[in-house]
Scaffold this motif. Structure first.
Motif, mmCIF file in Angstrom:
data_model
loop_
_atom_site.group_PDB
_atom_site.id
_atom_site.type_symbol
_atom_site.label_atom_id
_atom_site.label_comp_id
_atom_site.label_asym_id
_atom_site.label_seq_id
_atom_site.Cartn_x
_atom_site.Cartn_y
_atom_site.Cartn_z
ATOM 1 N N LEU A 1 -4.974 5.325 3.185
ATOM 2 C CA LEU A 1 -4.588 5.018 1.719
ATOM 3 C C LEU A 1 -4.884 3.623 1.230
ATOM 4 O O LEU A 1 -5.008 3.419 -0.034
ATOM 5 N N CYS A 2 -5.014 2.403 1.953
ATOM 6 C CA CYS A 2 -5.312 1.198 1.322
ATOM 7 C C CYS A 2 -6.801 0.889 1.389
ATOM 8 O O CYS A 2 -7.200 -0.480 1.308
ATOM 9 N N LEU A 3 -7.576 1.940 1.732
ATOM 10 C CA LEU A 3 -9.061 1.514 1.494
ATOM 11 C C LEU A 3 -9.506 0.723 0.093
ATOM 12 O O LEU A 3 -10.435 -0.019 0.002
ATOM 13 N N GLU A 4 -8.665 1.097 -0.809
ATOM 14 C CA GLU A 4 -8.998 0.773 -2.326
ATOM 15 C C GLU A 4 -8.595 -0.736 -2.517
ATOM 16 O O GLU A 4 -8.717 -1.438 -3.422
ATOM 17 N N THR A 5 -7.685 -1.147 -1.494
ATOM 18 C CA THR A 5 -7.205 -2.664 -1.708
ATOM 19 C C THR A 5 -7.907 -3.595 -0.774
ATOM 20 O O THR A 5 -8.325 -3.097 0.043
ATOM 21 N N ILE A 6 -7.558 -4.734 -0.886
ATOM 22 C CA ILE A 6 -8.157 -5.827 0.077
ATOM 23 C C ILE A 6 -7.226 -5.709 1.364
ATOM 24 O O ILE A 6 -5.973 -6.109 1.152
ATOM 25 N N ALA A 7 -7.882 -5.917 2.399
ATOM 26 C CA ALA A 7 -7.311 -5.877 3.666
ATOM 27 C C ALA A 7 -6.769 -7.262 3.940
ATOM 28 O O ALA A 7 -7.236 -7.900 3.446
ATOM 29 N N GLN A 8 -5.800 -7.324 5.035
ATOM 30 C CA GLN A 8 -5.048 -8.517 5.330
ATOM 31 C C GLN A 8 -6.484 -9.188 5.825
ATOM 32 O O GLN A 8 -7.167 -8.768 7.016
ATOM 33 N N PRO A 9 -6.736 -10.340 5.450
ATOM 34 C CA PRO A 9 -7.749 -11.314 5.915
ATOM 35 C C PRO A 9 -7.860 -11.559 7.437
ATOM 36 O O PRO A 9 -6.737 -11.794 8.044
ATOM 37 N N PRO A 10 -8.860 -11.602 8.058
ATOM 38 C CA PRO A 10 -8.922 -12.079 9.455
ATOM 39 C C PRO A 10 -8.708 -13.359 9.690
ATOM 40 O O PRO A 10 -9.089 -14.297 8.654
ATOM 41 N N GLY B 1 -0.728 1.341 -4.939
ATOM 42 C CA GLY B 1 -0.680 -0.011 -4.741
ATOM 43 C C GLY B 1 -1.524 -0.546 -5.958
ATOM 44 O O GLY B 1 -2.649 0.044 -6.212
ATOM 45 N N SER B 2 -1.372 -1.597 -6.354
ATOM 46 C CA SER B 2 -2.616 -2.426 -7.361
ATOM 47 C C SER B 2 -2.404 -1.626 -8.682
ATOM 48 O O SER B 2 -1.549 -1.246 -9.108
ATOM 49 N N GLN B 3 -3.682 -0.953 -8.974
ATOM 50 C CA GLN B 3 -3.719 0.088 -10.046
ATOM 51 C C GLN B 3 -2.853 1.283 -10.001
ATOM 52 O O GLN B 3 -2.169 1.907 -10.695
ATOM 53 N N GLY B 4 -2.760 1.648 -8.457
ATOM 54 C CA GLY B 4 -1.881 2.719 -8.001
ATOM 55 C C GLY B 4 -0.510 2.254 -8.604
ATOM 56 O O GLY B 4 0.392 3.258 -8.633
ATOM 57 N N GLY B 5 -0.030 0.932 -7.892
ATOM 58 C CA GLY B 5 1.332 0.545 -8.508
ATOM 59 C C GLY B 5 1.739 0.565 -9.897
ATOM 60 O O GLY B 5 2.862 1.096 -10.151
ATOM 61 N N ALA B 6 0.690 0.237 -10.754
ATOM 62 C CA ALA B 6 0.784 0.415 -12.345
ATOM 63 C C ALA B 6 0.991 1.970 -12.471
ATOM 64 O O ALA B 6 1.916 2.307 -13.359
ATOM 65 N N LEU B 7 0.138 2.872 -11.836
ATOM 66 C CA LEU B 7 0.362 4.064 -12.303
ATOM 67 C C LEU B 7 1.568 4.823 -11.949
ATOM 68 O O LEU B 7 2.039 5.846 -12.459
ATOM 69 N N SER B 8 2.157 4.277 -10.640
ATOM 70 C CA SER B 8 3.472 4.808 -10.159
ATOM 71 C C SER B 8 4.547 4.519 -11.238
ATOM 72 O O SER B 8 5.378 5.560 -11.855
ATOM 73 N N ILE B 9 4.578 3.334 -11.856
ATOM 74 C CA ILE B 9 5.192 2.936 -13.030
ATOM 75 C C ILE B 9 4.930 3.695 -14.268
ATOM 76 O O ILE B 9 6.147 4.360 -14.889
ATOM 77 N N ILE B 10 4.020 3.839 -14.777
ATOM 78 C CA ILE B 10 3.550 4.522 -15.931
ATOM 79 C C ILE B 10 3.940 5.915 -15.674
ATOM 80 O O ILE B 10 4.451 6.384 -16.652
ATOM 81 N N THR B 11 3.730 6.714 -14.518
ATOM 82 C CA THR B 11 4.125 8.197 -14.429
ATOM 83 C C THR B 11 5.580 8.449 -14.503
ATOM 84 O O THR B 11 5.917 9.163 -15.018
ATOM 85 N N ALA B 12 6.226 7.280 -13.836
ATOM 86 C CA ALA B 12 7.618 7.544 -13.883
ATOM 87 C C ALA B 12 8.384 7.241 -15.350
ATOM 88 O O ALA B 12 9.224 8.036 -15.758
ATOM 89 N N GLY B 13 7.744 6.440 -16.015
ATOM 90 C CA GLY B 13 8.050 6.162 -17.671
ATOM 91 C C GLY B 13 7.735 7.152 -18.472
ATOM 92 O O GLY B 13 8.203 7.471 -19.612
ATOM 93 N N ILE C 1 7.642 4.092 -5.906
ATOM 94 C CA ILE C 1 7.468 3.265 -4.922
ATOM 95 C C ILE C 1 6.145 2.507 -5.358
ATOM 96 O O ILE C 1 5.090 3.151 -5.357
ATOM 97 N N ALA C 2 6.146 1.244 -5.734
ATOM 98 C CA ALA C 2 5.003 0.486 -6.391
ATOM 99 C C ALA C 2 5.007 -0.762 -5.502
ATOM 100 O O ALA C 2 5.466 -1.574 -5.592
ATOM 101 N N PHE C 3 3.525 -0.910 -5.123
ATOM 102 C CA PHE C 3 3.247 -2.318 -4.380
ATOM 103 C C PHE C 3 2.339 -2.968 -5.416
ATOM 104 O O PHE C 3 1.372 -2.440 -5.987
ATOM 105 N N TYR C 4 2.639 -3.974 -5.557
ATOM 106 C CA TYR C 4 1.767 -5.256 -6.547
ATOM 107 C C TYR C 4 0.989 -4.420 -7.602
ATOM 108 O O TYR C 4 0.035 -4.296 -7.694
ATOM 109 N N PRO C 5 1.873 -4.012 -8.680
ATOM 110 C CA PRO C 5 1.323 -3.417 -9.637
ATOM 111 C C PRO C 5 0.497 -3.953 -10.480
ATOM 112 O O PRO C 5 0.584 -5.281 -10.989
#
Length: 426
Positions: free
Chosen positions: A15-24, A294-306, A315-319
Protein backbone atom coordinates in the motif's frame (compact mmCIF):
# COMPACT_ATOMS: atom_id res chain seq x y z
CA UNK A 1 1.22 -13.68 15.79
CA UNK A 2 4.42 -13.77 13.71
CA UNK A 3 2.48 -14.90 10.66
CA UNK A 4 -0.12 -12.18 11.23
CA UNK A 5 2.60 -9.56 11.46
CA UNK A 6 4.30 -10.82 8.29
CA UNK A 7 1.10 -10.77 6.26
CA UNK A 8 0.09 -7.30 7.42
CA UNK A 9 3.61 -5.98 6.93
CA UNK A 10 3.60 -7.25 3.35
CA UNK A 11 0.19 -5.69 2.76
CA UNK A 12 1.20 -2.34 4.25
CA UNK A 13 4.38 -2.33 2.17
CA UNK A 14 2.36 -2.80 -1.01
CA UNK A 15 0.00 0.00 0.00
CA UNK A 16 2.84 2.39 0.77
CA UNK A 17 4.74 2.06 -2.50
CA UNK A 18 3.42 5.49 -3.45
CA UNK A 19 4.88 7.16 -0.36
CA UNK A 20 8.40 7.70 0.89
CA UNK A 21 9.63 4.75 2.93
CA UNK A 22 11.19 5.17 6.35
CA UNK A 23 14.78 6.24 5.53
CA UNK A 24 17.67 3.82 6.22
CA UNK A 25 20.05 4.55 9.05
CA UNK A 26 23.31 6.31 8.11
CA UNK A 27 26.83 5.94 9.46
CA UNK A 28 26.61 9.37 11.09
CA UNK A 29 23.40 10.40 12.79
CA UNK A 30 22.47 13.99 13.42
CA UNK A 31 19.90 14.12 16.19
CA UNK A 32 17.78 17.20 16.83
CA UNK A 33 15.17 17.20 19.58
CA UNK A 34 12.98 19.90 21.17
CA UNK A 35 13.09 20.25 24.93
CA UNK A 36 9.47 19.15 25.37
CA UNK A 37 8.72 15.43 25.19
CA UNK A 38 5.64 15.88 22.99
CA UNK A 39 7.34 18.56 20.84
CA UNK A 40 4.40 20.88 21.58
CA UNK A 41 4.41 24.37 23.13
CA UNK A 42 2.01 27.20 23.76
CA UNK A 43 2.02 30.33 21.62
CA UNK A 44 4.53 32.83 22.95
CA UNK A 45 6.89 30.20 24.38
CA UNK A 46 10.48 29.69 23.31
CA UNK A 47 11.49 26.29 22.03
CA UNK A 48 14.93 24.97 22.84
CA UNK A 49 16.59 22.41 20.55
CA UNK A 50 19.27 19.91 21.54
CA UNK A 51 21.73 18.82 18.83
CA UNK A 52 23.92 15.72 18.95
CA UNK A 53 26.00 13.92 16.33
CA UNK A 54 26.62 10.19 16.69
CA UNK A 55 29.06 7.94 14.86
CA UNK A 56 29.01 4.25 15.74
CA UNK A 57 26.49 5.29 18.41
CA UNK A 58 29.14 7.42 20.11
CA UNK A 59 28.56 11.16 20.54
CA UNK A 60 31.14 13.26 18.69
CA UNK A 61 32.71 16.17 20.54
CA UNK A 62 34.31 19.44 19.50
CA UNK A 63 32.94 19.50 15.94
CA UNK A 64 31.13 22.38 14.27
CA UNK A 65 27.46 22.05 13.40
CA UNK A 66 25.55 24.44 11.16
CA UNK A 67 21.98 25.10 12.16
CA UNK A 68 19.04 27.22 11.08
CA UNK A 69 15.69 27.97 12.75
CA UNK A 70 12.51 29.24 11.13
CA UNK A 71 8.86 28.47 10.38
CA UNK A 72 8.46 25.29 8.31
CA UNK A 73 8.96 25.75 4.55
CA UNK A 74 9.68 29.47 5.02
CA UNK A 75 12.84 31.60 5.26
CA UNK A 76 15.02 30.96 8.29
CA UNK A 77 15.01 33.40 11.20
CA UNK A 78 18.63 32.66 12.00
CA UNK A 79 21.52 30.63 10.58
CA UNK A 80 24.63 30.01 12.66
CA UNK A 81 27.43 27.58 13.44
CA UNK A 82 27.90 26.12 16.89
CA UNK A 83 30.52 23.78 18.38
CA UNK A 84 29.49 20.63 20.21
CA UNK A 85 30.72 20.57 23.79
CA UNK A 86 30.70 17.25 25.60
CA UNK A 87 28.87 15.95 22.53
CA UNK A 88 25.92 18.33 22.79
CA UNK A 89 24.84 21.79 21.68
CA UNK A 90 21.69 23.59 22.77
CA UNK A 91 20.10 26.41 20.78
CA UNK A 92 17.15 28.52 21.79
CA UNK A 93 14.67 29.94 19.31
CA UNK A 94 13.03 33.30 19.72
CA UNK A 95 9.41 33.44 20.79
CA UNK A 96 6.88 31.97 18.40
CA UNK A 97 3.74 34.03 18.82
CA UNK A 98 1.36 32.33 16.39
CA UNK A 99 -0.27 28.93 16.18
CA UNK A 100 2.02 26.97 13.89
CA UNK A 101 5.34 25.13 13.58
CA UNK A 102 8.98 26.08 14.00
CA UNK A 103 11.74 23.92 12.55
CA UNK A 104 15.41 23.56 13.49
CA UNK A 105 17.77 22.12 10.85
CA UNK A 106 21.27 20.94 11.72
CA UNK A 107 24.04 19.64 9.45
CA UNK A 108 27.61 18.49 9.83
CA UNK A 109 30.36 17.59 7.36
CA UNK A 110 32.43 14.52 8.17
CA UNK A 111 35.03 13.01 5.80
CA UNK A 112 33.71 15.13 2.95
CA UNK A 113 30.08 14.04 3.33
CA UNK A 114 27.28 16.17 4.75
CA UNK A 115 24.80 14.67 7.22
CA UNK A 116 21.72 16.49 8.39
CA UNK A 117 18.46 16.23 10.27
CA UNK A 118 15.80 18.44 11.80
CA UNK A 119 13.08 18.64 14.40
CA UNK A 120 9.85 20.61 14.41
CA UNK A 121 8.16 22.23 17.39
CA UNK A 122 4.41 22.78 17.34
CA UNK A 123 2.83 25.82 18.94
CA UNK A 124 -0.82 25.47 19.97
CA UNK A 125 -1.53 23.56 16.72
CA UNK A 126 -5.17 22.97 17.63
CA UNK A 127 -5.70 26.72 17.08
CA UNK A 128 -4.39 26.81 13.51
CA UNK A 129 -7.04 28.22 11.19
CA UNK A 130 -7.18 27.80 7.41
CA UNK A 131 -6.24 30.56 5.02
CA UNK A 132 -8.46 29.27 2.22
CA UNK A 133 -12.11 30.31 2.14
CA UNK A 134 -15.31 28.46 1.28
CA UNK A 135 -16.88 29.60 -2.01
CA UNK A 136 -20.56 30.48 -1.68
CA UNK A 137 -21.46 27.96 -4.39
CA UNK A 138 -19.15 25.18 -3.18
CA UNK A 139 -21.94 22.78 -2.21
CA UNK A 140 -23.94 23.50 -5.34
CA UNK A 141 -20.88 23.02 -7.54
CA UNK A 142 -20.28 19.54 -6.19
CA UNK A 143 -23.97 18.59 -6.12
CA UNK A 144 -24.15 19.50 -9.81
CA UNK A 145 -20.99 17.49 -10.49
CA UNK A 146 -22.38 14.43 -8.71
CA UNK A 147 -25.56 14.87 -10.72
CA UNK A 148 -23.53 14.73 -13.92
CA UNK A 149 -21.86 11.56 -12.68
CA UNK A 150 -25.18 9.93 -11.77
CA UNK A 151 -26.28 10.25 -15.40
CA UNK A 152 -23.32 8.17 -16.60
CA UNK A 153 -23.96 4.38 -16.54
CA UNK A 154 -21.30 2.57 -14.53
CA UNK A 155 -20.80 -0.36 -16.99
CA UNK A 156 -18.50 -2.37 -14.72
CA UNK A 157 -16.08 -4.87 -16.24
CA UNK A 158 -14.60 -7.37 -13.78
CA UNK A 159 -11.71 -9.53 -14.98
CA UNK A 160 -10.63 -12.35 -12.68
CA UNK A 161 -6.90 -12.42 -11.91
CA UNK A 162 -6.31 -16.12 -11.05
CA UNK A 163 -2.63 -15.57 -10.29
CA UNK A 164 -3.56 -13.24 -7.42
CA UNK A 165 -6.46 -15.23 -5.97
CA UNK A 166 -6.08 -17.25 -2.79
CA UNK A 167 -8.12 -20.10 -1.34
CA UNK A 168 -10.20 -17.47 0.50
CA UNK A 169 -10.25 -14.47 -1.85
CA UNK A 170 -11.12 -13.73 -5.47
CA UNK A 171 -9.18 -10.86 -7.04
CA UNK A 172 -10.41 -8.88 -10.04
CA UNK A 173 -9.14 -6.08 -12.22
CA UNK A 174 -12.10 -3.69 -12.52
CA UNK A 175 -13.01 -0.88 -14.88
CA UNK A 176 -16.04 1.38 -14.48
CA UNK A 177 -17.16 4.39 -16.45
CA UNK A 178 -16.55 7.72 -14.76
CA UNK A 179 -16.92 11.41 -15.45
CA UNK A 180 -14.65 12.07 -18.46
CA UNK A 181 -13.10 8.64 -18.55
CA UNK A 182 -12.88 5.52 -16.44
CA UNK A 183 -11.86 4.35 -12.98
CA UNK A 184 -9.69 1.26 -12.74
CA UNK A 185 -8.95 -0.69 -9.60
CA UNK A 186 -8.32 -4.02 -7.90
CA UNK A 187 -11.27 -5.68 -6.17
CA UNK A 188 -10.62 -8.34 -3.52
CA UNK A 189 -13.67 -10.12 -2.13
CA UNK A 190 -14.14 -13.13 0.10
CA UNK A 191 -15.07 -16.35 -1.71
CA UNK A 192 -17.36 -17.52 1.07
CA UNK A 193 -21.03 -16.66 0.67
CA UNK A 194 -22.09 -13.78 2.88
CA UNK A 195 -22.53 -10.05 3.25
CA UNK A 196 -19.42 -8.07 4.10
CA UNK A 197 -18.28 -4.53 5.00
CA UNK A 198 -15.94 -2.75 2.59
CA UNK A 199 -12.79 -0.64 2.45
CA UNK A 200 -12.07 1.82 -0.36
CA UNK A 201 -8.32 2.37 -0.72
CA UNK A 202 -7.52 5.69 -2.42
CA UNK A 203 -4.01 6.31 -3.75
CA UNK A 204 -1.11 8.55 -2.93
CA UNK A 205 0.39 10.80 -5.59
CA UNK A 206 2.02 9.35 -8.66
CA UNK A 207 1.30 6.83 -11.40
CA UNK A 208 1.78 3.11 -10.69
CA UNK A 209 0.19 -0.34 -10.75
CA UNK A 210 -1.85 -1.67 -7.80
CA UNK A 211 -2.13 -5.09 -6.23
CA UNK A 212 -5.16 -4.96 -3.96
CA UNK A 213 -5.69 -5.62 -0.28
CA UNK A 214 -5.96 -9.41 -0.10
CA UNK A 215 -4.98 -9.42 3.57
CA UNK A 216 -8.15 -7.62 4.69
CA UNK A 217 -10.34 -9.59 2.29
CA UNK A 218 -9.13 -12.83 3.87
CA UNK A 219 -10.50 -11.44 7.12
CA UNK A 220 -14.00 -10.88 5.79
CA UNK A 221 -13.83 -7.38 4.26
CA UNK A 222 -14.39 -6.38 0.64
CA UNK A 223 -11.53 -4.15 -0.54
CA UNK A 224 -11.38 -1.95 -3.62
CA UNK A 225 -8.08 -0.20 -4.37
CA UNK A 226 -8.32 2.36 -7.16
CA UNK A 227 -6.07 4.40 -9.39
CA UNK A 228 -7.05 7.94 -10.34
CA UNK A 229 -5.63 8.47 -13.81
CA UNK A 230 -8.14 6.62 -15.97
CA UNK A 231 -5.64 3.94 -17.03
CA UNK A 232 -5.56 0.21 -16.12
CA UNK A 233 -3.70 -0.56 -12.91
CA UNK A 234 -2.23 -3.91 -13.98
CA UNK A 235 0.21 -2.79 -16.68
CA UNK A 236 3.99 -3.05 -16.82
CA UNK A 237 5.82 -0.57 -14.60
CA UNK A 238 7.51 0.98 -17.63
CA UNK A 239 4.13 2.29 -18.84
CA UNK A 240 3.65 4.25 -15.62
CA UNK A 241 7.24 5.47 -15.63
CA UNK A 242 6.77 6.88 -19.13
CA UNK A 243 3.52 8.59 -18.16
CA UNK A 244 5.15 10.02 -15.03
CA UNK A 245 7.92 11.63 -17.05
CA UNK A 246 5.58 12.65 -19.86
CA UNK A 247 1.86 13.31 -20.22
CA UNK A 248 1.04 13.01 -16.50
CA UNK A 249 4.21 14.59 -15.15
CA UNK A 250 2.49 17.46 -13.33
CA UNK A 251 -1.09 16.26 -13.42
CA UNK A 252 -2.04 18.20 -10.30
CA UNK A 253 -1.63 21.49 -12.18
CA UNK A 254 -3.54 20.49 -15.32
CA UNK A 255 -6.36 22.89 -16.29
CA UNK A 256 -6.17 24.70 -12.96
CA UNK A 257 -7.38 27.89 -14.61
CA UNK A 258 -10.96 26.54 -14.72
CA UNK A 259 -12.69 24.76 -11.84
CA UNK A 260 -14.91 22.86 -14.28
CA UNK A 261 -11.96 21.30 -16.12
CA UNK A 262 -9.34 20.98 -13.38
CA UNK A 263 -7.69 17.54 -13.32
CA UNK A 264 -8.93 16.67 -9.85
CA UNK A 265 -12.61 17.06 -10.73
CA UNK A 266 -12.57 13.70 -12.47
CA UNK A 267 -10.45 12.28 -9.66
CA UNK A 268 -12.81 13.32 -6.87
CA UNK A 269 -15.84 12.11 -8.80
CA UNK A 270 -13.97 8.88 -9.49
CA UNK A 271 -13.87 8.23 -5.76
CA UNK A 272 -17.65 8.66 -5.63
CA UNK A 273 -17.96 6.31 -8.59
CA UNK A 274 -15.87 3.75 -6.69
CA UNK A 275 -18.41 3.93 -3.87
CA UNK A 276 -21.15 3.37 -6.47
CA UNK A 277 -19.35 0.19 -7.50
CA UNK A 278 -18.97 -1.10 -3.95
CA UNK A 279 -22.65 -0.46 -3.34
CA UNK A 280 -23.53 -2.52 -6.44
CA UNK A 281 -21.79 -5.68 -5.22
CA UNK A 282 -24.09 -8.50 -4.10
CA UNK A 283 -21.67 -9.43 -1.31
CA UNK A 284 -21.64 -5.93 0.21
CA UNK A 285 -23.62 -5.69 3.45
CA UNK A 286 -25.17 -2.38 2.39
CA UNK A 287 -24.09 -0.60 5.55
CA UNK A 288 -20.37 -0.27 6.28
CA UNK A 289 -17.76 1.42 4.06
CA UNK A 290 -14.45 2.86 5.24
CA UNK A 291 -12.14 4.94 3.06
CA UNK A 292 -8.42 5.20 3.69
CA UNK A 293 -5.14 6.38 2.20
CA UNK A 294 -1.99 8.37 2.81
CA UNK A 295 -0.72 11.69 1.42
CA UNK A 296 -2.84 12.33 -1.71
CA UNK A 297 -4.79 9.29 -0.49
CA UNK A 298 -5.23 10.91 2.91
CA UNK A 299 -6.66 13.92 1.12
CA UNK A 300 -8.97 11.76 -1.00
CA UNK A 301 -10.17 9.96 2.13
CA UNK A 302 -11.35 13.22 3.69
CA UNK A 303 -12.73 14.48 0.38
CA UNK A 304 -14.69 11.29 -0.30
CA UNK A 305 -16.17 11.33 3.20
CA UNK A 306 -17.13 14.99 2.75
CA UNK A 307 -18.65 14.37 -0.68
CA UNK A 308 -20.42 11.06 -0.19
CA UNK A 309 -22.75 10.31 2.72
CA UNK A 310 -22.41 6.56 2.09
CA UNK A 311 -18.95 6.60 3.68
CA UNK A 312 -19.15 5.52 7.34
CA UNK A 313 -15.53 5.82 8.52
CA UNK A 314 -12.34 7.44 7.30
CA UNK A 315 -8.69 6.85 8.09
CA UNK A 316 -6.28 9.50 6.78
CA UNK A 317 -2.49 9.43 7.04
CA UNK A 318 -0.65 12.75 6.44
CA UNK A 319 -3.23 14.24 4.03
CA UNK A 320 -2.05 16.37 1.11
CA UNK A 321 -3.95 19.18 -0.67
CA UNK A 322 -4.71 20.95 2.63
CA UNK A 323 -4.88 24.74 2.87
CA UNK A 324 -3.15 25.24 -0.46
CA UNK A 325 -3.16 29.03 -0.14
CA UNK A 326 -1.00 29.04 2.98
CA UNK A 327 1.98 30.35 1.01
CA UNK A 328 -0.04 33.40 -0.03
CA UNK A 329 -0.36 34.25 3.67
CA UNK A 330 3.24 33.80 4.74
CA UNK A 331 3.10 30.22 5.96
CA UNK A 332 3.36 26.65 4.64
CA UNK A 333 0.67 25.32 2.32
CA UNK A 334 -0.10 21.72 1.48
CA UNK A 335 1.28 19.47 -1.25
CA UNK A 336 1.72 20.02 -4.18
CA UNK A 337 2.85 23.51 -3.07
CA UNK A 338 1.64 25.14 -6.28
CA UNK A 339 1.44 28.60 -4.72
CA UNK A 340 5.01 28.57 -3.49
CA UNK A 341 5.99 29.60 -7.01
CA UNK A 342 4.72 33.08 -7.87
CA UNK A 343 4.20 32.07 -11.50
CA UNK A 344 1.21 29.93 -10.50
CA UNK A 345 -0.39 32.53 -8.26
CA UNK A 346 -2.88 33.74 -10.85
CA UNK A 347 -6.28 34.73 -9.42
CA UNK A 348 -8.14 32.10 -11.44
CA UNK A 349 -5.85 29.33 -10.13
CA UNK A 350 -6.28 30.53 -6.56
CA UNK A 351 -10.04 30.57 -7.01
CA UNK A 352 -10.07 27.06 -8.50
CA UNK A 353 -8.04 25.75 -5.58
CA UNK A 354 -10.83 26.63 -3.16
CA UNK A 355 -13.14 24.09 -4.80
CA UNK A 356 -10.55 21.33 -4.40
CA UNK A 357 -8.90 22.13 -1.07
CA UNK A 358 -9.27 19.43 1.58
CA UNK A 359 -10.16 22.12 4.12
CA UNK A 360 -13.45 22.85 2.41
CA UNK A 361 -14.43 19.17 2.23
CA UNK A 362 -13.40 18.67 5.85
CA UNK A 363 -16.07 21.18 6.83
CA UNK A 364 -18.71 18.69 5.62
CA UNK A 365 -17.34 15.46 7.11
CA UNK A 366 -19.96 13.91 9.37
CA UNK A 367 -18.51 10.46 10.09
CA UNK A 368 -15.97 9.24 12.64
CA UNK A 369 -12.39 9.59 11.49
CA UNK A 370 -8.91 8.50 12.58
CA UNK A 371 -5.99 10.71 11.53
CA UNK A 372 -2.23 10.50 11.93
CA UNK A 373 0.90 12.40 10.89
CA UNK A 374 4.22 13.70 12.14
CA UNK A 375 5.55 17.15 12.93
CA UNK A 376 8.58 16.54 10.70
CA UNK A 377 6.60 15.99 7.49
CA UNK A 378 8.20 18.18 4.84
CA UNK A 379 5.91 17.07 1.99
CA UNK A 380 2.61 17.67 3.75
CA UNK A 381 3.46 20.34 6.33
CA UNK A 382 1.67 19.88 9.66
CA UNK A 383 0.45 23.50 9.54
CA UNK A 384 -1.60 22.63 6.45
CA UNK A 385 -2.92 19.36 7.87
CA UNK A 386 -4.01 20.94 11.14
CA UNK A 387 -5.79 23.67 9.15
CA UNK A 388 -8.04 20.96 7.72
CA UNK A 389 -8.32 18.80 10.83
CA UNK A 390 -9.34 21.71 13.05
CA UNK A 391 -12.47 22.49 11.00
CA UNK A 392 -13.81 18.92 11.28
CA UNK A 393 -16.74 18.78 13.70
CA UNK A 394 -17.45 15.05 13.38
CA UNK A 395 -16.03 12.59 15.94
CA UNK A 396 -12.29 12.49 15.34
CA UNK A 397 -9.13 11.01 16.75
CA UNK A 398 -5.64 12.31 15.97
CA UNK A 399 -2.49 10.31 16.67
CA UNK A 400 0.70 12.33 16.37
CA UNK A 401 4.07 10.63 15.91
CA UNK A 402 6.23 13.78 16.03
CA UNK A 403 9.43 12.31 14.59
CA UNK A 404 7.87 10.96 11.41
CA UNK A 405 8.39 12.75 8.15
CA UNK A 406 6.46 11.61 5.04
CA UNK A 407 6.44 8.03 6.28
CA UNK A 408 4.94 6.03 9.12
CA UNK A 409 6.13 3.61 11.75
CA UNK A 410 4.58 0.10 11.58
CA UNK A 411 2.96 0.82 14.96
CA UNK A 412 1.33 3.88 13.42
CA UNK A 413 -0.27 1.83 10.65
CA UNK A 414 -1.29 -0.88 13.11
CA UNK A 415 -3.12 1.70 15.23
CA UNK A 416 -5.07 3.09 12.26
CA UNK A 417 -5.98 -0.25 10.76
CA UNK A 418 -6.96 -1.74 14.12
CA UNK A 419 -9.31 1.23 14.61
CA UNK A 420 -10.78 0.65 11.15
CA UNK A 421 -11.22 -3.10 11.53
CA UNK A 422 -12.96 -2.69 14.87
CA UNK A 423 -15.37 -0.15 13.40
CA UNK A 424 -16.17 -2.29 10.37
CA UNK A 425 -16.61 -5.52 12.30
CA UNK A 426 -18.42 -4.28 15.42
Amino acid sequence: MKNRFFLLSFFLLSLCLETIAQPPRQLVQVIVTPDKADWTYQKGEQAQFRIMVLKDNVALDGIDVKYSIGPEKMDAWEEKTITLKKGVATVKAKQFNEAGFLRCYASVEIDGKTYSSYATAGFTPDQIKPTTTLPSDFEQFWENAKGELANIPMKPVMTLMPERCTDKVDVYHVSIDNFRGKVYGILCKPKAEGKYPAILHVPGAGIRPYYGDVWSAERGIITFQIGIHGIPVNLDQKVYDNLSSGALGSYWATNMDDKNYYYFKRVYLGCVRAVDFIESLDCFNGEDIAVTGGSQGGALSIITAGLDSRIDYLIAFYPALCDLTGYLHGRAGGWPHMFRDGFTNKPEKVETSKYYDVVNFARFVKVPGWYSWGYNDDVCPPTSMYAAYNVITAPKELKIFPETQHWTFPEQHWAGYDWMYKKLQE
